[in-house]
Design a protein around this motif. Structure first.
Motif, mmCIF file in Angstrom:
data_model
loop_
_atom_site.group_PDB
_atom_site.id
_atom_site.type_symbol
_atom_site.label_atom_id
_atom_site.label_comp_id
_atom_site.label_asym_id
_atom_site.label_seq_id
_atom_site.Cartn_x
_atom_site.Cartn_y
_atom_site.Cartn_z
ATOM 1 N N VAL A 1 0.831 -1.202 0.000
ATOM 2 C CA VAL A 1 0.000 0.000 0.000
ATOM 3 C C VAL A 1 0.871 1.260 0.000
ATOM 4 N N MET A 2 1.990 1.202 0.732
ATOM 5 C CA MET A 2 2.835 2.374 0.914
ATOM 6 C C MET A 2 3.652 2.731 -0.318
ATOM 7 N N ASN A 3 4.098 1.720 -1.072
ATOM 8 C CA ASN A 3 5.034 1.985 -2.170
ATOM 9 C C ASN A 3 4.522 2.985 -3.203
ATOM 10 N N PRO A 4 3.299 2.823 -3.741
ATOM 11 C CA PRO A 4 2.836 3.813 -4.714
ATOM 12 C C PRO A 4 2.701 5.209 -4.132
ATOM 13 N N ILE A 5 2.400 5.293 -2.835
ATOM 14 C CA ILE A 5 2.341 6.602 -2.173
ATOM 15 C C ILE A 5 3.731 7.232 -2.140
ATOM 16 N N ILE A 6 4.738 6.402 -1.859
ATOM 17 C CA ILE A 6 6.114 6.895 -1.829
ATOM 18 C C ILE A 6 6.540 7.371 -3.211
ATOM 19 N N TYR A 7 6.220 6.597 -4.263
ATOM 20 C CA TYR A 7 6.595 7.005 -5.621
ATOM 21 C C TYR A 7 6.038 8.386 -5.944
ATOM 22 N N SER A 8 4.749 8.566 -5.676
ATOM 23 C CA SER A 8 4.086 9.815 -6.052
ATOM 24 C C SER A 8 4.522 10.982 -5.180
ATOM 25 N N ASP B 1 8.566 11.677 -6.087
ATOM 26 C CA ASP B 1 8.917 11.963 -7.479
ATOM 27 C C ASP B 1 7.878 12.897 -8.079
ATOM 28 N N ASP B 2 8.284 14.151 -8.310
ATOM 29 C CA ASP B 2 7.360 15.148 -8.870
ATOM 30 C C ASP B 2 6.767 14.691 -10.188
ATOM 31 N N GLU B 3 7.645 14.169 -11.060
ATOM 32 C CA GLU B 3 7.196 13.785 -12.400
ATOM 33 C C GLU B 3 6.223 12.614 -12.345
ATOM 34 N N MET B 4 6.489 11.665 -11.445
ATOM 35 C CA MET B 4 5.587 10.522 -11.295
ATOM 36 C C MET B 4 4.212 10.980 -10.834
ATOM 37 N N TRP B 5 4.193 11.850 -9.834
ATOM 38 C CA TRP B 5 2.918 12.368 -9.333
ATOM 39 C C TRP B 5 2.181 13.148 -10.410
ATOM 40 N N ALA B 6 2.921 13.977 -11.162
ATOM 41 C CA ALA B 6 2.300 14.778 -12.211
ATOM 42 C C ALA B 6 1.686 13.897 -13.289
ATOM 43 N N ILE C 1 -5.388 10.751 -14.394
ATOM 44 C CA ILE C 1 -6.678 10.769 -13.715
ATOM 45 C C ILE C 1 -7.520 11.934 -14.193
ATOM 46 N N CYS C 2 -6.879 13.106 -14.300
ATOM 47 C CA CYS C 2 -7.605 14.307 -14.736
ATOM 48 C C CYS C 2 -8.107 14.154 -16.161
ATOM 49 N N CYS C 3 -7.245 13.674 -17.028
ATOM 50 C CA CYS C 3 -7.621 13.540 -18.432
ATOM 51 C C CYS C 3 -8.686 12.464 -18.608
ATOM 52 N N SER C 4 -8.641 11.433 -17.797
ATOM 53 C CA SER C 4 -9.675 10.397 -17.845
ATOM 54 C C SER C 4 -11.026 10.990 -17.469
ATOM 55 N N GLY D 1 -5.009 21.701 -9.187
ATOM 56 C CA GLY D 1 -4.007 21.241 -8.230
ATOM 57 C C GLY D 1 -2.798 22.130 -8.187
ATOM 58 N N ASP D 2 -2.064 22.018 -7.095
ATOM 59 C CA ASP D 2 -0.858 22.771 -6.886
ATOM 60 C C ASP D 2 0.236 21.791 -6.543
ATOM 61 N N LEU D 3 1.186 21.631 -7.454
ATOM 62 C CA LEU D 3 2.236 20.648 -7.239
ATOM 63 C C LEU D 3 3.543 21.319 -6.851
#
Length: 361
Positions: free
Chosen positions: A287-294, A297-302, A308-311, A353-355
């Motif tokens: 559960v934690m790993n994808p949270i850590i990636y996002s 990593d700015d680019e991963m989160w973006a 999600i937004c485009c979907s 959003g504000d990244l």
């Protein structure tokens, strides 16, 4: 000659090993566990699918490090499958399982752990190859990365199948463990020590690499005029990997220690009382790993947020086909890399959003 018990059901082995806790998983407790387990498994499936899709979609991630990171997400996705299978084959159901079904249940868990562990080890090698040359990414070809990924899963499947292939106690009932009634105590000792040793080696390697990166970065920063963000990129990648490794070690070490104690036949350690909580802790790692990636990593989160937004916008446009899309970013392709980078820096992905402050730690 010892008698073998291939045709027995699991209640026979639970009784022989004095495992009396399976009856506790009944009533409200079982319902609560299934509800929480279902929620976390759904989150594991969705979040890790987003990570894999982000690596495939964003060409900035088409490097060995991110391919291996996507494979780690695939291992977490596989762990979700293993936990779902476990949820519906635990509690009172455990006693009714056949030997083969029980081996499948445990083999899935062992395979998911081994896949994550070996993947982290390969990432350590990839980071070592890159960092020692002061590069952001290694020169591994796609063919070699593909071979590494196939090798990771081959090793994981083999390790998960070792007890089924013969290292079990079906023909020596006195050697059975209490936590895993079909596993020999000698196998649990081997399995636990092997994984704990690999944990230790990886921690030492990553600490050494991280110290090297910090030292070189500090030296180069005073002699080069390159952008600060570019000089910090290797450090940020290492922070991501170190965080993932730290979470993995914290979540899995207690369970491995309990297995080791069981393998050593520690009858006064109370391992039956804590096994379920350490299993849930291991579940939390996926559960934690994808949270850590996002988060790291700015680019991963973006990229994940943009998908999600485009979907959501695509669904809205299907309902209102005459509406003109409100942002160019959602239609950005490979030719708009520079504009997309500016959009990420300004925090205007899909107009929401504000990244700006995210992931700088």
């Amino acid at each position: 000659m010892n008698e073998c018990y291939y045709d027995k059901r699991m209640d026979f082995f639970y009784n022989k090993t004095n495992t009396d806790t399976v009856d506790e998983w009944t009533g409200p407790q079982l319902i609560v566990v299934l509800c929480f387990g279902t929620f976390f498994c759904l989150f594991i499936f969705i979040s890790n699918s987003l990570v894999i899709a982000a690596v495939v979609k964003n060409k900035r991630f088409h490097f060995p490090f991110y391919y291996l990171l996507a494979n780690l997400a695939a291992a977490d996705f596989f762990a979700g499958i293993a936990y779902v299978f476990l949820m519906f084959n635990t509690g009172p159901v455990s006693k009714t399982l056949t030997v083969n079904r029980w081996f499948l249940r445990q083999g899935l868990l062992d395979t998911s752990l081994t896949a994550s562990l070996v993947n982290l080890l390969v990432i350590a090698v990839e980071r070592h190859m890159s960092i020692m040359r002061m590069k952001i990414h290694s020169n591994l070809t796609k063919k070699r990365v593909t071979f590494l990924i196939i090798s990771i899963w081959a090793i994981a499947i083999f390790m998960g199948a070792v007890p089924t292939l013969g290292w079990n106690c079906l023909c020596d009932i006195t050697a059975c463990s209490s936590l895993a009634p079909l596993y020999s105590r000698s196998y649990l000792v081997f399995w636990s020590i092997l994984n704990l040793v690999v944990f230790f080696i990886m921690v030492v390697v990553y600490i050494r690499i991280y110290m090297y990166v910090q030292r070189k970065t500090n030296v180069l920063s005073s002699h080069t005029s390159g952008s600060i963000s570019r000089r910090r990129t290797p450090v940020k990648l290492m922070k991501t990997v170190m965080t993932v490794l730290g979470a993995f070690v914290v979540c899995w070490t207690p369970g491995l220690v309990v297995l080791l104690l069981d393998g050593l036949n520690c009858t006064y350690c109370g391992i039956q009382n804590v096994k379920r909580w350490f299993l849930l802790l291991a579940l939390m790692n996926s559960v934690m790993n994808p949270i850590i990636y996002s988060y790291k990593d700015d680019e991963m989160w973006a990229t994940m947020k943009r998908m999600i937004c485009c979907s959501s916008e695509d669904k809205s446009q299907d309902r209102r086909s005459s509406q003109i899309p409100s942002t160019v970013l959602c239609r950005s392709t490979d030719t708009s890399g520079n504009y997309l980078e500016d959009g990420i820096i300004q925090g205007t992905i899909c107009g929401k959003g504000d990244l700006g402050d995210k992931g700088n730690s």
